[in-house]
Write a protein that holds these residues in place. Structure first.
Motif, short mmCIF file in Angstrom:
data_model
loop_
_atom_site.label_atom_id
_atom_site.label_comp_id
_atom_site.label_asym_id
_atom_site.label_seq_id
_atom_site.Cartn_x
_atom_site.Cartn_y
_atom_site.Cartn_z
N PHE A 148 59.39 43.89 55.66
CA PHE A 148 59.08 42.51 54.90
C PHE A 148 59.23 41.35 55.99
O PHE A 148 59.87 41.38 56.83
CB PHE A 148 60.13 42.41 53.86
CG PHE A 148 59.72 43.21 52.65
CD1 PHE A 148 59.11 42.59 51.77
CD2 PHE A 148 60.01 44.60 52.55
CE1 PHE A 148 58.36 43.38 50.46
CE2 PHE A 148 59.55 45.37 51.40
CZ PHE A 148 58.81 44.62 50.29
N VAL B 98 61.94 36.97 53.21
CA VAL B 98 62.23 37.81 52.06
C VAL B 98 63.68 38.33 52.01
O VAL B 98 63.94 38.96 52.80
CB VAL B 98 61.17 38.90 51.64
CG1 VAL B 98 61.71 39.82 50.41
CG2 VAL B 98 59.91 38.43 51.49
N LEU C 117 65.02 42.99 46.08
CA LEU C 117 63.66 43.58 45.94
C LEU C 117 64.15 44.70 45.05
O LEU C 117 65.00 45.49 44.92
CB LEU C 117 63.16 44.27 46.95
CG LEU C 117 62.44 43.36 48.09
CD1 LEU C 117 62.29 43.79 49.54
CD2 LEU C 117 61.16 42.70 47.45
N ARG D 178 59.28 43.95 43.77
CA ARG D 178 59.16 42.50 43.03
C ARG D 178 60.58 41.77 43.63
O ARG D 178 61.61 42.58 43.50
CB ARG D 178 58.89 42.52 41.76
CG ARG D 178 59.20 41.05 41.20
CD ARG D 178 59.48 41.07 39.62
NE ARG D 178 60.22 39.80 39.43
CZ ARG D 178 60.82 39.61 38.09
NH1 ARG D 178 61.08 40.65 37.35
NH2 ARG D 178 61.33 38.43 38.07
N THR D 179 60.32 40.58 43.92
CA THR D 179 61.61 39.81 44.20
C THR D 179 61.13 38.41 43.54
O THR D 179 60.12 37.86 43.97
CB THR D 179 62.04 39.62 45.38
OG1 THR D 179 63.16 38.63 45.73
CG2 THR D 179 60.68 39.44 46.55
N GLU E 19 57.31 37.06 43.02
CA GLU E 19 56.41 37.69 44.10
C GLU E 19 56.45 39.38 44.03
O GLU E 19 57.63 39.75 43.90
CB GLU E 19 56.94 37.39 45.28
CG GLU E 19 57.01 35.80 45.65
CD GLU E 19 57.28 35.52 47.15
OE1 GLU E 19 57.05 34.44 47.36
OE2 GLU E 19 58.05 36.17 47.71
N VAL E 20 55.22 39.89 43.69
CA VAL E 20 55.07 41.40 43.95
C VAL E 20 54.32 41.59 45.30
O VAL E 20 53.36 40.91 45.46
CB VAL E 20 54.17 41.89 42.67
CG1 VAL E 20 53.88 43.42 42.72
CG2 VAL E 20 54.75 41.60 41.60
N TYR E 21 54.80 42.75 45.90
CA TYR E 21 54.56 43.27 47.10
C TYR E 21 54.09 44.68 46.91
O TYR E 21 54.74 45.65 46.24
CB TYR E 21 55.41 43.37 48.17
CG TYR E 21 55.84 41.87 48.67
CD1 TYR E 21 55.27 41.12 49.79
CD2 TYR E 21 57.07 41.09 47.71
CE1 TYR E 21 55.87 39.66 50.12
CE2 TYR E 21 57.41 39.67 48.22
CZ TYR E 21 56.69 39.01 49.30
OH TYR E 21 56.94 37.94 49.58
N VAL F 165 52.92 45.99 54.58
CA VAL F 165 53.45 45.18 53.26
C VAL F 165 52.52 43.96 52.95
O VAL F 165 52.15 43.31 54.10
CB VAL F 165 54.83 44.74 53.60
CG1 VAL F 165 55.26 43.89 52.25
CG2 VAL F 165 55.97 45.48 53.53
N LYS F 166 52.10 43.79 51.78
CA LYS F 166 51.09 42.94 51.33
C LYS F 166 51.63 42.24 50.15
O LYS F 166 51.81 43.09 49.40
CB LYS F 166 49.59 43.53 51.45
CG LYS F 166 48.57 42.45 50.96
CD LYS F 166 47.29 43.05 50.83
CE LYS F 166 46.20 42.16 50.44
NZ LYS F 166 45.00 42.78 50.24
N LYS F 167 51.74 40.96 50.07
CA LYS F 167 51.76 40.26 48.78
C LYS F 167 50.70 40.12 47.84
O LYS F 167 49.61 39.67 48.43
CB LYS F 167 52.58 38.85 49.06
CG LYS F 167 52.75 37.85 47.72
CD LYS F 167 53.71 36.96 48.05
CE LYS F 167 52.85 35.71 48.64
NZ LYS F 167 53.69 34.52 48.76
N GLU G 203 51.80 36.48 43.00
CA GLU G 203 53.07 35.41 42.76
C GLU G 203 52.68 34.51 41.56
O GLU G 203 51.43 33.88 41.35
CB GLU G 203 52.84 34.68 43.96
CG GLU G 203 54.03 33.33 43.92
CD GLU G 203 54.10 32.63 45.34
OE1 GLU G 203 55.00 31.93 45.36
OE2 GLU G 203 53.16 32.83 46.20
#
Length: 368
Positions: free
Chosen positions: A282, A286, A291, A306-307, A310-312, A321-323, A326
């Motif tokens: 990540f 982050v 998460l 998710r955090t 934001e969802v990855y 990893v890709k966002k 948001e």
């Protein structure tokens, strides 16, 4: 001027268009009438699906809650620029998506709805039983040996509804679109963490007992299997080779389990484990301890975490990893996977103009 390529060679080129970018076929159909005829042919659609085998993930359906307006809503997030626009569905909660259909709950009432994303048909189903703990899944009713599930949206389907009252006896209800009725079975499971489809069996995880309810809808038979390890943040998934998978998170580590088919009794199967250090995959901004798992895409090795807002998306094979989103609070994600090969020219125009999701939204709102 050189002679035009024969239809067979043009089709071989078109077959290799990436399925995750359906606009490519739209552009190809705009080249000339001959190419439009090739793309629109039913035989081409069958060969296209057979060539690529696995439906691409065109987007994801996020369940969220608007704390200011105090209502639940589902949002469609396209994963490719050529797919439909972002669209909100007020009062809907997406439960599952599989084999060209999406299962939703409408409003706060006891109503389920199955949307056929290909034909745009919506069918409402009453809840078979009120419950404080429940989950549900939708799938093609044909056995795995009888259908490759590449183009089965026109076939009958099943909705499997699993519920329990106050951690007591559990009921498994199956709705058949052919019979338009629910059938009932009983079992004992307490708490749910999603479902996974493996062959002719649906698995529903029991977080409290560390087991999974295996429901073979072809045989109408249920059984329990032991899971190798669980944490409060766990979900079941289908692995890339079609087997049963389990993903758990503990602090900053992600544990990825895959169940190997040894043709033994369910509880004697072998599980293999892989560990992913979230700190290493990540971005540095982050906080990985915040998460948690919110969903997965069956069969392609992708999960969602998710955090905050934001969802990855995480590729479990490459650890990339890709966002992907948001915005407002998202508590679960359902992957939408399907081939998008239009059946005729009018459908090509629909995809080009990106109106499919908006039409379904309007149709569902009529029932609200």
């Amino acid at each position: 001027m050189p002679p035009p390529l024969p239809d067979e060679l043009v089709e071989e080129v078109l077959l290799r268009f990436p399925p995750e970018n359906p606009a490519g076929l739209v552009r190809a159909a705009l080249v000339c009438r001959r190419w439009r005829r090739l793309v629109s042919d039913p035989g081409f659609r069958r060969r296209f699906r057979k060539f690529h085998r696995r439906p691409p993930m065109l987007g994801m359906l996020c369940n969220a809650y608007d704390y200011l307006k105090r209502f639940h809503f589902a949002r469609f997030i396209p994963m490719t620029g050529s797919c439909s626009r972002r669209t909100d569905f007020e009062g809907l909660r997406v439960l599952d998506a599989r084999h060209g259909r999406v299962l939703v709950r409408r409003g706060r009432g006891s109503v389920l709805a199955v949307w056929n994303s290909i034909t745009n048909e919506v069918r409402e189903l009453p809840f078979p039983q009120e419950s404080n703990h429940w989950t549900a899944a939708v799938l093609c009713s044909a056995a795995a040996s009888a259908c490759d599930h590449l183009d089965c949206h026109h076939l009958p389907y099943l909705v499997v509804f699993v519920c329990s009252k106050y951690d007591r006896e559990t009921f498994v209800y199956t709705y058949s679109s052919d019979a338009a009725a629910w059938t009932q079975q009983r079992y004992l499971v307490k708490s749910w963490m999603g479902s996974a489809l493996v062959g002719n069996a649906l698995y529903f995880g029991d977080l409290i007992r560390g087991t999974a309810l295996k429901y073979n809808w072809e045989l109408r038979r249920t059984s329990l299997i032991r899971l190798p390890s669980l944490s409060p943040d766990s979900l079941l998934t289908t692995t890339e080779d079609g087997g049963l998978g389990l993903v758990t998170r503990h602090v900053s580590k992600l544990y990825v389990w895959s169940r190997k088919d040894t043709h033994e009794v369910d509880n004697n199967a072998i599980w293999e484990r892989r560990v992913i250090e979230l700190n290493t995959v990540f971005p540095v901004n982050v906080i990985v301890k915040t998460l948690y798992l919110v969903g997965s895409a069956d069969g392609i090795g992708t999960i969602f975490m998710r955090t905050g807002d934001e969802v990855y998306a995480i590729d479990l094979k490459t650890c990339k990893v890709k966002k992907v989103f948001e915005g407002r609070s998202t508590h679960s994600v359902v992957a939408y996977m399907s081939f998008c090969t239009p059946q005729h020219w009018e459908a090509l125009v629909q995809v080009r103009d990106q109106v499919r999701v908006a039409q379904v939204h309007d149709k569902l709102k009529v029932h609200q």
